[in-house]
Design a protein around this motif. Sequence first.
Motif, mmCIF file in Angstrom:
data_model
loop_
_atom_site.group_PDB
_atom_site.id
_atom_site.type_symbol
_atom_site.label_atom_id
_atom_site.label_comp_id
_atom_site.label_asym_id
_atom_site.label_seq_id
_atom_site.Cartn_x
_atom_site.Cartn_y
_atom_site.Cartn_z
ATOM 1 N N TRP A 161 -18.017 40.758 42.305
ATOM 2 C CA TRP A 161 -16.744 41.458 42.162
ATOM 3 C C TRP A 161 -16.631 42.649 43.103
ATOM 4 N N GLY A 162 -17.702 43.043 43.740
ATOM 5 C CA GLY A 162 -17.633 44.139 44.711
ATOM 6 C C GLY A 162 -17.529 45.508 44.071
ATOM 7 N N ALA A 163 -17.022 46.469 44.832
ATOM 8 C CA ALA A 163 -16.945 47.859 44.391
ATOM 9 C C ALA A 163 -15.920 48.027 43.269
ATOM 10 N N PRO A 164 -16.081 49.099 42.461
ATOM 11 C CA PRO A 164 -15.165 49.337 41.337
ATOM 12 C C PRO A 164 -13.710 49.562 41.732
ATOM 13 N N ASP A 165 -13.433 49.858 43.009
ATOM 14 C CA ASP A 165 -12.040 50.107 43.400
ATOM 15 C C ASP A 165 -11.184 48.838 43.333
ATOM 16 N N PRO A 287 -14.904 60.828 25.914
ATOM 17 C CA PRO A 287 -14.528 61.350 27.242
ATOM 18 C C PRO A 287 -13.967 60.244 28.127
ATOM 19 N N SER A 288 -13.180 60.638 29.104
ATOM 20 C CA SER A 288 -12.555 59.664 30.005
ATOM 21 C C SER A 288 -13.581 58.837 30.765
ATOM 22 N N ASP A 289 -14.793 59.379 30.941
ATOM 23 C CA ASP A 289 -15.834 58.652 31.673
ATOM 24 C C ASP A 289 -16.167 57.315 31.024
ATOM 25 N N ILE A 290 -16.058 57.252 29.687
ATOM 26 C CA ILE A 290 -16.355 56.001 28.985
ATOM 27 C C ILE A 290 -15.335 54.931 29.368
ATOM 28 N N PHE A 291 -14.060 55.319 29.360
ATOM 29 C CA PHE A 291 -13.006 54.377 29.730
ATOM 30 C C PHE A 291 -13.151 53.968 31.206
ATOM 31 N N ALA A 292 -13.508 54.936 32.044
ATOM 32 C CA ALA A 292 -13.656 54.663 33.476
ATOM 33 C C ALA A 292 -14.804 53.680 33.730
ATOM 34 N N ALA A 293 -15.914 53.841 32.999
ATOM 35 C CA ALA A 293 -17.064 52.951 33.182
ATOM 36 C C ALA A 293 -16.713 51.521 32.769
ATOM 37 N N LEU A 294 -15.981 51.380 31.674
ATOM 38 C CA LEU A 294 -15.561 50.047 31.242
ATOM 39 C C LEU A 294 -14.589 49.439 32.251
ATOM 40 N N ALA A 295 -13.674 50.261 32.748
ATOM 41 C CA ALA A 295 -12.724 49.774 33.756
ATOM 42 C C ALA A 295 -13.464 49.289 34.999
ATOM 43 N N ALA A 296 -14.517 50.008 35.394
ATOM 44 C CA ALA A 296 -15.291 49.627 36.576
ATOM 45 C C ALA A 296 -16.000 48.288 36.362
ATOM 46 N N ARG A 297 -16.465 48.047 35.150
ATOM 47 C CA ARG A 297 -17.168 46.782 34.873
ATOM 48 C C ARG A 297 -16.247 45.582 35.094
ATOM 49 N N TYR A 298 -15.017 45.711 34.636
ATOM 50 C CA TYR A 298 -14.087 44.575 34.698
ATOM 51 C C TYR A 298 -13.155 44.633 35.908
ATOM 52 N N ARG A 299 -13.295 45.672 36.730
ATOM 53 C CA ARG A 299 -12.435 45.862 37.909
ATOM 54 C C ARG A 299 -10.956 45.874 37.498
ATOM 55 N N VAL A 300 -10.663 46.675 36.473
ATOM 56 C CA VAL A 300 -9.294 46.843 35.993
ATOM 57 C C VAL A 300 -8.989 48.333 35.924
ATOM 58 N N SER A 301 -7.749 48.673 35.625
ATOM 59 C CA SER A 301 -7.378 50.075 35.446
ATOM 60 C C SER A 301 -7.842 50.557 34.071
ATOM 61 N N ARG A 302 -7.938 51.874 33.922
ATOM 62 C CA ARG A 302 -8.302 52.429 32.608
ATOM 63 C C ARG A 302 -7.268 52.070 31.553
ATOM 64 N N GLU A 303 -6.019 51.891 31.976
ATOM 65 C CA GLU A 303 -4.962 51.536 31.030
ATOM 66 C C GLU A 303 -5.239 50.188 30.368
ATOM 67 N N VAL A 304 -5.765 49.221 31.132
ATOM 68 C CA VAL A 304 -6.071 47.908 30.554
ATOM 69 C C VAL A 304 -7.143 48.049 29.477
ATOM 70 N N ILE A 305 -8.135 48.882 29.723
ATOM 71 C CA ILE A 305 -9.176 49.127 28.721
ATOM 72 C C ILE A 305 -8.580 49.778 27.484
ATOM 73 N N LEU A 306 -7.729 50.761 27.709
ATOM 74 C CA LEU A 306 -7.095 51.446 26.580
ATOM 75 C C LEU A 306 -6.208 50.489 25.797
ATOM 76 N N ARG A 307 -5.574 49.570 26.499
ATOM 77 C CA ARG A 307 -4.737 48.563 25.833
ATOM 78 C C ARG A 307 -5.581 47.700 24.886
ATOM 79 N N ARG A 308 -6.799 47.374 25.332
ATOM 80 C CA ARG A 308 -7.690 46.578 24.481
ATOM 81 C C ARG A 308 -8.060 47.340 23.210
ATOM 82 N N PHE A 309 -8.323 48.631 23.364
ATOM 83 C CA PHE A 309 -8.631 49.442 22.177
ATOM 84 C C PHE A 309 -7.412 49.570 21.265
ATOM 85 N N ARG A 310 -6.250 49.720 21.868
ATOM 86 C CA ARG A 310 -5.024 49.830 21.057
ATOM 87 C C ARG A 310 -4.786 48.550 20.263
#
Length: 395
Positions: A161-165, A287-310
Motif C-alpha cells: 500500500w506504500g506510504a500513509p499519504d 488523542p488524535s494520534d490514535i485516529f491518525a495511526a488507524l487511518a495510516a494503516r488503511y490508507r484512508v482519512s481520519r474521517e473514515v476511521i471516525l465514521r467507523r467508530f460512529r
Amino acid sequence: MGKAVSLPGVKPALLKWARESAHLSTEEVAGRLKKAVEEIDAWESGADAPSYAQLEKLAYELYKRPLAIFFLPSPPQEPKPEAEFRALPDADLRNLSRDTVLLIRRARAYQTSLIELFGGRSPVAEPIWKHVPLDASKPSAQQAAAIRASLGVPAPGARDWGAPDGDEALKVWRKAIEAGGVFVFKDTFKQKEVSGFCLEHPELPVMMINNSTTKTRQIFSLLHELAHVLMGRRAISTFDDAPLSRLPPAEQRIERFCNQIAADILVPAQDFAAQVAGLPQNVEALPSDIFAALAARYRVSREVILRRFRDADRVSQTFYEERKREWDGQKLDKASSGGSFYSTKGAYLSERLMSEVFARYGRRQISVDEAADFIGVKPKQVDELESRFLRGMAA
C-alpha cells in the motif's frame, strides 16, 4: 474600426440551449464577452445575431461546442444533469458549475470513445459488476468483503500500500478497479465540493474523480463511485453530507449505503475490530494520534476511521461532525508544482484506454488523428504521450 457584422443563419434557440446546457446565465456570458446583457438577450431572441468572431468565442471558449451546431434547425437531444443523476437534489444539479458540466460532457465523450474502440463490449472477461452485484437492502459488510476479494487487493497494513499519504494506495485501488472493467479518469474539479461522478453502462462504465484533494479522500470517492457502478446507477457525489438530507428517503438510503460500502471495503470490519479491541468503548477522549495511526494503516482519512467508530456507537454524531469540520479545515490542497502537460494527462486518463489506443496506434490500425480523438489531445501530442506512457509515467 467598424461595427461587427452580424452572422446570418445562427439559430437563436441554439444560442440559448448552448448557454443553458453550460450552466451559464446571460449575465455571466455578457461579463465574459464584455457586452451588455441586453445584447446577449437580443441574440437569443433573434432580434440580433453575433458576429463570426463573437460566435467563435461563444462556441470554443464559453460553451465548448462545434461552431456548426449553431446552424442546426433545433437543439440536439442531450441528457440534463438533473435527469441523468439521482444522487444529488435537483436544485444542486441545476446549480452545478460550468466546469463540472464540461467534465461530465468530457466523460461522456470518453465513454463514446470506449464504445467505438471495444465495439460496445467490455474488454474484461469477467467484469466485476456481473459477479458482485450490490443490494442496498442487505447488510453491507459481507458485500464489501466480496468486492474486496474480487478486486484482489493486498491485506490491510501490507507494504504494497506504500506510504500513509495514500499516493501508492490510490494507484493500487485504481488499477484493481480498472482490471475489473471500470474505466477510471481523474481531473481537477474547480467546483471543489464535488468529489466525483460515474456514468453507468452495461459493458463500459466510466468514473471521474476529483484530483484536487488528498489522495486518501480520492480513494474513498473511488470506492463510493464503484458502489454506484455495481448498482447500475449514474451518480454525482459531494464531500459534504448536507445534500443527503434534501434527497428523497429512498435516495438517501442508497447514498448512505454507498458510503457504508466504501468504508467497509477500505476498513474491513474483522481487521478493524482486532485493531481497536484494546480501546475503551467511548473513544472520544482519545488523542488524535490514535485516529491518525488507524487511518495510516488503511490508507484512508481520519474521517473514515471516525465514521467507523460512529457507526459502532463509540462516538456521538455531534463529536463526529465537530471533528470532521476540524479536520476538513486542516485539509489544504498542496500548491500545484506546474507539472508537465504529459505527466498530468497521463495521470488523468484511464490507463486501460491509453493502453488500447497506443497499442492500435503502434500497429497502425488507427491514425494519429484517430488516436488523438480517442484520448482527447491534439495530434501533435500523441507521440510524446505514447512515449511517456510506455516508459511508465502514467499514474
